[in-house]
Scaffold this motif. Structure first.
Motif, PDB file in Angstrom:
ATOM      1  N   THR A   1       0.854  -1.189   0.000  1.00  0.00           N
ATOM      2  CA  THR A   1       0.000   0.000   0.000  1.00  0.00           C
ATOM      3  C   THR A   1       0.888   1.237   0.000  1.00  0.00           C
ATOM      4  O   THR A   1       2.034   1.205   0.439  1.00  0.00           O
ATOM      5  CB  THR A   1      -0.956   0.058   1.212  1.00  0.00           C
TER       6      THR A   1
ATOM      7  N   LEU B   1      -4.335   2.669   5.288  1.00  0.00           N
ATOM      8  CA  LEU B   1      -5.131   3.661   4.561  1.00  0.00           C
ATOM      9  C   LEU B   1      -4.479   5.024   4.739  1.00  0.00           C
ATOM     10  O   LEU B   1      -4.360   5.521   5.864  1.00  0.00           O
ATOM     11  CB  LEU B   1      -6.568   3.706   5.086  1.00  0.00           C
TER      12      LEU B   1
ATOM     13  N   ARG C   1      -7.291  -0.258   4.775  1.00  0.00           N
ATOM     14  CA  ARG C   1      -7.569  -0.002   3.359  1.00  0.00           C
ATOM     15  C   ARG C   1      -8.725  -0.864   2.873  1.00  0.00           C
ATOM     16  O   ARG C   1      -9.607  -0.379   2.145  1.00  0.00           O
ATOM     17  CB  ARG C   1      -6.329  -0.258   2.495  1.00  0.00           C
TER      18      ARG C   1
END
Length: 414
Positions: free
Chosen positions: A268, A348, A391
């Motif tokens: 990510t 996230l 996420r």
């Protein structure tokens, strides 16, 4: 608010979440494997943890939109109600007699009650009246006439935004396919999203949102493995490139085992030029580079494919940077594997160098902080039982654009 997303790290403005509810309480040792959960979560604690996640977002100015609320409001539209009940009644397992009974049951529900059934399911003993017919009589009293959707918690998978367009995905596992009918109906019928162009829709080749990373404006990575198929990646690439939503799509084969189900379980983004990656795979991942074929005949949307080459090199080249910084989840192999399994990679980003992560992944979070990334740590002992992190549990619908100043976001919706 304009609905627009061109990166993984632009300042987050609005996000879709689903607060876990009765559908999680439907999980038992008998059905949790079929419903894709590794364990039986403590529902009240999972709700507390999810509320903590939502608070971490709202405290930093992010608008949280709840799927359950949007669905209830969407079902006020007769076309949406017909579409969603029709999808349930199309289940071939029902048979004609039971299908009529289920149709009568759903017809008697108000929007709130129907939203509850569409998410939490309908158990054998909850069907009103005296159902008859062979299918109903042969069902176990603990079976579901309409299956619950415990994985709706992971809102990232059923849709992803690419600039001003929504891609409603095509989920691979039968237990999850009704999730996309809900998301599709919300984007088509809810007043907030009216007119949203859709660049992908259910029924096409399998693509899941956890496999789609917006590395930079115009550059998208798509993982191919257990859930997203090569045909799905090709279809998505063709649509975003021909639609002017991206210039380059990197197709990344991901090992087909549970620990690497989606690309975002191993990678990510946490800054405009930095990724958090599972070190056991960071330098082994390859990428095929997909662009428009300049040699194709005029008006023919053909693709050119090159590679493979190392993912980190291909990504940096496509993003126009010298290199992509890599932050590891753990230095020793055992810790790295444990924290990857506990969604240490699945962060996230709220903004560049600011991300949300599970508190249990202490070594990974330490690496992030030492690399200059601020980490908002949340509890996830129960939320993580479905194998998904921050996420996975969020679908951004609005981020501040990273496009160069003066570059008008295409197809942005007001």
């Amino acid at each position: 608010m304009a609905h627009y997303v061109d990166s993984e790290v632009g300042r987050l403005g609005a996000v879709l979440l689903h607060r876990p509810g009765p559908e999680l309480a439907r999980l038992t040792p008998r059905n949790n494997d079929t419903l894709l959960f590794d364990g039986i979560p403590w529902v009240a604690r999972a709700q507390q943890e999810h509320d903590g996640f939502a608070t971490a977002l709202t405290d930093r100015g992010v608008e949280v939109l709840y799927v359950h609320h949007l669905l209830t409001e969407t079902l006020a539209a007769p076309a949406a109600r017909e579409e969603l009940t029709g999808a349930v009644l199309a289940d071939v397992r029902l048979g004609d007699s039971l299908r009529r009974r289920v149709a009568d049951h759903l017809a008697g529900l108000d929007p709130a009650g129907l939203a509850e059934v569409l998410i939490a399911g309908l158990a054998h003993e909850e069907l009103r009246g005296r159902p008859t017919g062979l299918v109903y009589r042969l069902m176990d009293r603990h079976d579901f006439v309409i299956d619950p959707l415990p994985n709706l918690l992971f809102t990232r998978d059923s849709s992803t935004w690419i600039r001003g367009n929504a891609a409603v995905t095509s989920l691979a596992m039968p237990a999850r396919r009704r999730e996309t009918t809900i998301t599709h109906a919300i984007y088509r019928h809810h007043p907030r999203f009216a007119g949203t162009p859709l660049v992908y829709e259910p029924g096409l080749e399998h693509v899941e949102g956890g496999d789609v990373l917006l590395l930079a404006p115009g550059t998208i990575a798509v993982g191919v493995g257990e859930r997203t198929t090569p045909a799905g990646a090709e279809r998505l690439a063709r649509r975003v490139i021909s639609g002017g939503l991206a210039e380059t799509v990197l197709v990344v084969p991901v090992a087909q085992r549970r620990a690497t189900m989606h690309l975002d379980t191993v990678c990510t983004m946490v800054d405009v030029d930095a990724v958090l990656m599972y070190p056991n795979m960071a330098h082994d991942l390859l990428a095929y580079t997909v662009t428009a074929d300049g040699e194709a005949a005029p008006g023919v949307a053909e693709l050119a494919v090159s590679g493979p080459e190392p993912f980190l090199r291909a990504a940096a080249d496509a993003m126009g940077i010298d290199r992509l910084r890599v932050i590891d989840t753990g230095l020793d192999p055992v810790t790295a594997e444990r924290e990857q399994w506990d969604d240490g990679n699945n962060t996230l980003a709220i903004a560049p160098r600011l991300c949300v992560a599970y508190e249990r992944n202490a070594e990974t979070n330490g690496h992030l902080e030492r690399a200059g990334i601020e980490v908002i740590q949340i509890a996830g002992s129960e939320l993580g039982s479905g194998r998904g992190g921050p996420r996975c549990m969020s679908c951004p619908v609005a981020r501040a654009p990273l496009a160069p100043t003066g570059d008008e976001p295409p197809s942005a919706q007001g």
